[in-house]
Design a protein around this motif. Sequence first.
Motif, PDB file in Angstrom:
ATOM      1  N   GLN A 169       0.881  -1.172   0.000  1.00 48.66           N
ATOM      2  CA  GLN A 169       0.000   0.000   0.000  1.00 48.66           C
ATOM      3  C   GLN A 169       0.915   1.217   0.000  1.00 48.66           C
ATOM      4  OE1 GLN A 169      -2.258   0.035   3.666  1.00 48.66           O
ATOM      5  NE2 GLN A 169      -0.618  -1.008   4.713  1.00 48.66           N
ATOM      6  N   PRO A 170       0.407   2.417  -0.262  1.00 51.18           N
ATOM      7  CA  PRO A 170       1.310   3.568  -0.346  1.00 51.18           C
ATOM      8  C   PRO A 170       2.208   3.662   0.889  1.00 51.18           C
ATOM      9  CG  PRO A 170      -0.871   4.170  -1.084  1.00 51.18           C
ATOM     10  CD  PRO A 170      -0.993   2.777  -0.550  1.00 51.18           C
ATOM     11  N   GLY A 171       3.516   3.688   0.658  1.00 53.08           N
ATOM     12  CA  GLY A 171       4.474   3.832   1.751  1.00 53.08           C
ATOM     13  C   GLY A 171       5.006   2.527   2.332  1.00 53.08           C
ATOM     14  N   THR A 172       4.488   1.383   1.887  1.00 58.04           N
ATOM     15  CA  THR A 172       5.001   0.095   2.401  1.00 58.04           C
ATOM     16  C   THR A 172       6.495  -0.031   2.088  1.00 58.04           C
ATOM     17  OG1 THR A 172       2.896  -1.036   2.093  1.00 58.04           O
ATOM     18  CG2 THR A 172       4.836  -2.441   2.185  1.00 58.04           C
ATOM     19  N   ALA A 173       7.274  -0.426   3.103  1.00 54.91           N
ATOM     20  CA  ALA A 173       8.712  -0.628   2.886  1.00 54.91           C
ATOM     21  C   ALA A 173       8.935  -1.954   2.158  1.00 54.91           C
ATOM     22  CB  ALA A 173       9.435  -0.637   4.230  1.00 54.91           C
ATOM     23  N   ILE A 174       9.724  -1.900   1.100  1.00 56.56           N
ATOM     24  CA  ILE A 174      10.122  -3.111   0.367  1.00 56.56           C
ATOM     25  C   ILE A 174      11.615  -3.257   0.621  1.00 56.56           C
ATOM     26  CG2 ILE A 174      10.306  -4.217  -1.902  1.00 56.56           C
ATOM     27  CD1 ILE A 174       8.002  -2.344  -2.829  1.00 56.56           C
ATOM     28  N   LYS A 175      11.984  -4.289   1.364  1.00 58.13           N
ATOM     29  CA  LYS A 175      13.397  -4.468   1.715  1.00 58.13           C
ATOM     30  C   LYS A 175      14.113  -5.200   0.591  1.00 58.13           C
ATOM     31  CE  LYS A 175      14.616  -5.063   6.045  1.00 58.13           C
ATOM     32  NZ  LYS A 175      15.235  -3.737   6.141  1.00 58.13           N
ATOM     33  N   LEU A 176      15.201  -4.633   0.110  1.00 66.07           N
ATOM     34  CA  LEU A 176      16.040  -5.325  -0.878  1.00 66.07           C
ATOM     35  C   LEU A 176      17.231  -5.891  -0.141  1.00 66.07           C
ATOM     36  CD1 LEU A 176      14.729  -2.841  -2.815  1.00 66.07           C
ATOM     37  CD2 LEU A 176      16.104  -4.146  -4.405  1.00 66.07           C
ATOM     38  N   ILE A 177      17.417  -7.184  -0.244  1.00 63.90           N
ATOM     39  CA  ILE A 177      18.545  -7.834   0.429  1.00 63.90           C
ATOM     40  C   ILE A 177      19.504  -8.336  -0.649  1.00 63.90           C
ATOM     41  CG2 ILE A 177      19.257  -9.639   2.057  1.00 63.90           C
ATOM     42  CD1 ILE A 177      16.326  -9.651   3.077  1.00 63.90           C
ATOM     43  N   ASP A 182      29.316 -13.664  -0.388  1.00 66.55           N
ATOM     44  CA  ASP A 182      28.986 -14.201   0.943  1.00 66.55           C
ATOM     45  C   ASP A 182      28.647 -13.144   1.987  1.00 66.55           C
ATOM     46  OD1 ASP A 182      29.173 -16.744   0.082  1.00 66.55           O
ATOM     47  OD2 ASP A 182      31.271 -16.998   0.688  1.00 66.55           O
ATOM     48  N   LYS A 183      28.545 -11.892   1.586  1.00 71.36           N
ATOM     49  CA  LYS A 183      28.143 -10.853   2.540  1.00 71.36           C
ATOM     50  C   LYS A 183      26.755 -10.363   2.158  1.00 71.36           C
ATOM     51  CE  LYS A 183      32.255  -8.655   4.338  1.00 71.36           C
ATOM     52  NZ  LYS A 183      33.060  -7.449   4.281  1.00 71.36           N
ATOM     53  N   GLN A 184      25.963 -10.030   3.176  1.00 71.00           N
ATOM     54  CA  GLN A 184      24.622  -9.513   2.887  1.00 71.00           C
ATOM     55  C   GLN A 184      24.503  -8.066   3.329  1.00 71.00           C
ATOM     56  OE1 GLN A 184      21.333 -11.684   4.484  1.00 71.00           O
ATOM     57  NE2 GLN A 184      21.300 -13.071   2.740  1.00 71.00           N
ATOM     58  N   PHE A 185      23.762  -7.285   2.575  1.00 68.62           N
ATOM     59  CA  PHE A 185      23.379  -5.966   3.052  1.00 68.62           C
ATOM     60  C   PHE A 185      21.995  -5.664   2.493  1.00 68.62           C
ATOM     61  CE2 PHE A 185      23.671  -3.211  -0.684  1.00 68.62           C
ATOM     62  CZ  PHE A 185      24.445  -3.984  -1.538  1.00 68.62           C
ATOM     63  N   SER A 186      21.312  -4.739   3.127  1.00 68.44           N
ATOM     64  CA  SER A 186      19.942  -4.465   2.691  1.00 68.44           C
ATOM     65  C   SER A 186      19.623  -2.985   2.800  1.00 68.44           C
ATOM     66  CB  SER A 186      18.957  -5.258   3.554  1.00 68.44           C
ATOM     67  OG  SER A 186      19.017  -4.804   4.886  1.00 68.44           O
ATOM     68  N   PHE A 187      18.614  -2.580   2.071  1.00 69.49           N
ATOM     69  CA  PHE A 187      18.070  -1.229   2.220  1.00 69.49           C
ATOM     70  C   PHE A 187      16.603  -1.275   1.805  1.00 69.49           C
ATOM     71  CE2 PHE A 187      20.472  -1.472  -1.777  1.00 69.49           C
ATOM     72  CZ  PHE A 187      19.495  -1.194  -2.716  1.00 69.49           C
ATOM     73  N   ASP A 188      15.855  -0.277   2.229  1.00 69.87           N
ATOM     74  CA  ASP A 188      14.422  -0.247   1.937  1.00 69.87           C
ATOM     75  C   ASP A 188      14.104   0.712   0.793  1.00 69.87           C
ATOM     76  OD1 ASP A 188      13.919  -1.978   4.014  1.00 69.87           O
ATOM     77  OD2 ASP A 188      13.309  -0.415   5.426  1.00 69.87           O
ATOM     78  N   ASN A 189      13.240   0.261  -0.086  1.00 68.33           N
ATOM     79  CA  ASN A 189      12.556   1.138  -1.023  1.00 68.33           C
ATOM     80  C   ASN A 189      11.116   1.252  -0.513  1.00 68.33           C
ATOM     81  OD1 ASN A 189      13.992   0.025  -4.234  1.00 68.33           O
ATOM     82  ND2 ASN A 189      14.837   1.251  -2.608  1.00 68.33           N
ATOM     83  N   TYR A 190      10.337   2.116  -1.131  1.00 58.74           N
ATOM     84  CA  TYR A 190       8.963   2.298  -0.662  1.00 58.74           C
ATOM     85  C   TYR A 190       7.987   2.185  -1.825  1.00 58.74           C
ATOM     86  CZ  TYR A 190      11.460   3.605   3.430  1.00 58.74           C
ATOM     87  OH  TYR A 190      12.315   3.550   4.496  1.00 58.74           O
ATOM     88  N   TYR A 191       6.862   1.540  -1.538  1.00 59.83           N
ATOM     89  CA  TYR A 191       5.873   1.309  -2.583  1.00 59.83           C
ATOM     90  C   TYR A 191       5.012   2.540  -2.838  1.00 59.83           C
ATOM     91  CZ  TYR A 191       1.812  -0.365  -5.077  1.00 59.83           C
ATOM     92  OH  TYR A 191       0.819  -0.518  -6.002  1.00 59.83           O
TER      93      TYR A 191
END
Length: 246
Positions: A169-177, A182-191
Amino acid sequence: MAEHYDSIAQEYKKAKELPIRLHIERYTYFNMLGDITGKSILDLACGEGLYTRQFKQKGASLVVGVDISEKMLELARQEEAKNQLDIQYIVGNVMELGKIGDFDLVVASYLLNYAQTEEQLQKMCQTIFTNLKPGGRFVTLNNNSEQSPISYLKTEKYGFIKTITEPLQPGTAIKLIFSVADKQFSFDNYYLSKDTYKKVLEKVGFKDIRWQKMLVSPEGIKEFSQEFWQDYLDCMPHFGIECFKY
Ligand SMILES: C[S@@+](CC[C@H](N)C(=O)[O-])C[C@H]1O[C@@H](n2cnc3c(N)ncnc32)[C@H](O)[C@@H]1O
């Protein structure tokens, strides 16, 4: 936002080496941009400047990069110090940047998906419009709001997945991992919906809005096969947008 990107700047730079970046992202982006020889370019949310440098190397006459993260720009400036391309980097929030010039092209790969509300999106789009010459063009790559969450895990083989903890819904965080070496990092985009993007781009004055599906380079198909890329093409996690200021 700035603090988060400050903390993942190195990992983000490394992720740009994933095959998907080269064979889909860069290929689609430069296909959309076409010949940039002699053009003045404002690169908003330029990050560590990978594309910013390429614009200059491909013949742009003037390139200015803007990003909210000091750390991302520190990496960009380190590259500039090693190999001078005469690119100006400015730390700033696109929503508050105002007019800094009259550019032939404004580009902003993965900026608009940081707008959490229609109001924030409008501020970004207003900055973009204001900094374009009449006759100028805006080109961007973005999270594809229309990707079905059912397919969010299907991109694991390309080095990233998306996750959500609530329905879109408007503003929902979509986490990209991202998983890189072998290392992980993530950040959020918004719908925000595609209709909201269209409405806001039109509201600030853009015309002739075009949506571009992501493309795979012939070299990418040769190296990895069509079958390898098919899951990406079927779920289309990103897309391009192009529009004009007449
Ligand atoms: C996914 S990275 C993309 C970087 C670069 N455009 C690329 O394609 O490699 C997103 C960038 O947007 C920047 N950013 C997010 N919101 C911003 C804002 N409001 N103003 C300026 N930069 C912003 C982040 O700091 C980060 O560097």
